[in-house]
Write an enzyme that holds these catalytic residues in place. Structure first.
Site, PDB file in Angstrom:
ATOM      1  N   SER A  92       0.827  -1.195   0.000  1.00  0.00           N
ATOM      2  CA  SER A  92       0.000   0.000   0.000  1.00  0.00           C
ATOM      3  C   SER A  92       0.869   1.257   0.000  1.00  0.00           C
ATOM      4  O   SER A  92       1.717   1.407  -0.880  1.00  0.00           O
ATOM      5  CB  SER A  92      -0.963  -0.040   1.193  1.00  0.00           C
ATOM      6  OG  SER A  92      -1.990   0.904   1.061  1.00  0.00           O
ATOM      7  N   ASP A 214      -9.957  -4.091  -5.928  1.00  0.00           N
ATOM      8  CA  ASP A 214      -9.264  -3.359  -4.872  1.00  0.00           C
ATOM      9  C   ASP A 214      -9.794  -1.927  -4.855  1.00  0.00           C
ATOM     10  O   ASP A 214      -9.506  -1.139  -5.755  1.00  0.00           O
ATOM     11  CB  ASP A 214      -7.749  -3.381  -5.124  1.00  0.00           C
ATOM     12  CG  ASP A 214      -6.956  -2.730  -4.003  1.00  0.00           C
ATOM     13  OD1 ASP A 214      -7.557  -2.022  -3.176  1.00  0.00           O
ATOM     14  OD2 ASP A 214      -5.725  -2.913  -3.973  1.00  0.00           O
ATOM     15  N   HIS A 242      -7.498  -5.306  -0.751  1.00  0.00           N
ATOM     16  CA  HIS A 242      -6.256  -4.524  -0.752  1.00  0.00           C
ATOM     17  C   HIS A 242      -5.133  -5.162   0.062  1.00  0.00           C
ATOM     18  O   HIS A 242      -4.042  -4.602   0.118  1.00  0.00           O
ATOM     19  CB  HIS A 242      -6.557  -3.116  -0.206  1.00  0.00           C
ATOM     20  CG  HIS A 242      -5.443  -2.141  -0.362  1.00  0.00           C
ATOM     21  ND1 HIS A 242      -4.889  -1.811  -1.589  1.00  0.00           N
ATOM     22  CD2 HIS A 242      -4.761  -1.412   0.565  1.00  0.00           C
ATOM     23  CE1 HIS A 242      -3.925  -0.927  -1.417  1.00  0.00           C
ATOM     24  NE2 HIS A 242      -3.815  -0.670  -0.126  1.00  0.00           N
TER      25      HIS A 242
END
Length: 260
Positions: A92, A214, A242
């Site tokens: 991320s 996502d 995610h």
């Protein structure tokens, strides 16, 4: 720096592999993935300042108002540990942090694994980041006023996999463990960031791991990152949400092993 970031090393390999967690998480998010590489690498997990068991007293709002501050810590940690020609695995927001760190200190990392990266969460002209600016502002306002409620509401959206509620529960619990004031600031730093200028040619091998469905980093963003980093490879995982490091660790491990 290793003590400040609660860094922990394992494995017997000569080459280092550094795992960096995303917003609201800590090193525990890599517990299903990192051990798979201990035979071939020295694996290192850590907590950013403000997360996990890091030194909360080291948090500096000014330093960490941009991803540069976090990247500086990655560089300092890797330098302290004597890493060179290493592998950086960032989930991320850490994908961009690792990219910035690799540019700041060429030679530390020769391989970058970007898991669900997003250089810009807000739509901008032809660029589709997945959110309007109003949506991001609303999300941040919600977090400012109700950290617990935000955590419980957002975790299922971020995690996906509605048939496995235990995953969302773990993510929500992780969000809730984060210091609320630091979480608010890190969220603003993360979701208001614009790091598209940090893409482009880089002297490292780059793998982008993208999930289906996502919400945080849609497929259009993964394609944008791949097109913006010459020579990079994009792998679409057969996983949704995610956090494939939690929801699909075996597939995540296989994709990384095939690249490194």
């Amino acid at each position: 720096m290793a003590k400040r970031l609660n860094a922990r090393a394992a494995g017997t390999g000569a080459r280092a592999m550094l795992f960096a967690h995303g917003f609201g998480c800590d090193q525990n998010m890599w517990r299903y993935v990192a051990p798979a590489f201990e035979q071939d690498f020295q694996t290192i997990v850590f907590d950013y300042v403000g997360a996990g068991a890091s030194d909360l007293t080291a948090y500096d709002p000014q330093k960490y108002a941009s991803l540069e501050g976090y990247a500086d810590d990655v560089v300092a940690l890797a330098t302290e540990l004597g890493i060179s020609d290493g592998v950086f695995v960032g989930h991320s927001v850490s994908a961009m942090i690792g990219l910035i760190a690799a540019r700041k200190a060429p030679g530390l990392f020769s391989t970058l694994i970007l898991v669900g990266p997003s250089p810009r969460y807000i739509d901008d002209g032809d660029y589709v980041g997945g959110f309007s600016e109003d949506q991001i502002v609303e999300l941040l306002d919600f977090l400012d006023t109700n950290h617990l409620g935000w955590s419980q509401a957002m975790a299922p959206t971020i995690m996906g996999n509605p048939d496995r509620p235990e995953l969302s529960e773990e993510l929500a619990a992780s969000f809730c463990r984060t210091d609320p004031e630091i979480a608010k600031r890190f969220a603003r730093t993360t979701f208001m960031s614009n790091n598209r200028a940090d893409l482009g040619p880089i002297d490292a091998r780059v793998l982008i791991l993208q999930c289906r469905d996502d919400v945080i980093a849609p497929e259009s963003v993964g394609a944008f990152v791949q097109q913006s980093i010459p020579g990079s490879e994009l792998v679409l995982l057969d996983a949704n949400g995610h956090c494939p490091n939690l929801s699909a660790p075996a597939e995540t491990i296989a994709a990384i092993k095939a690249f490194v």
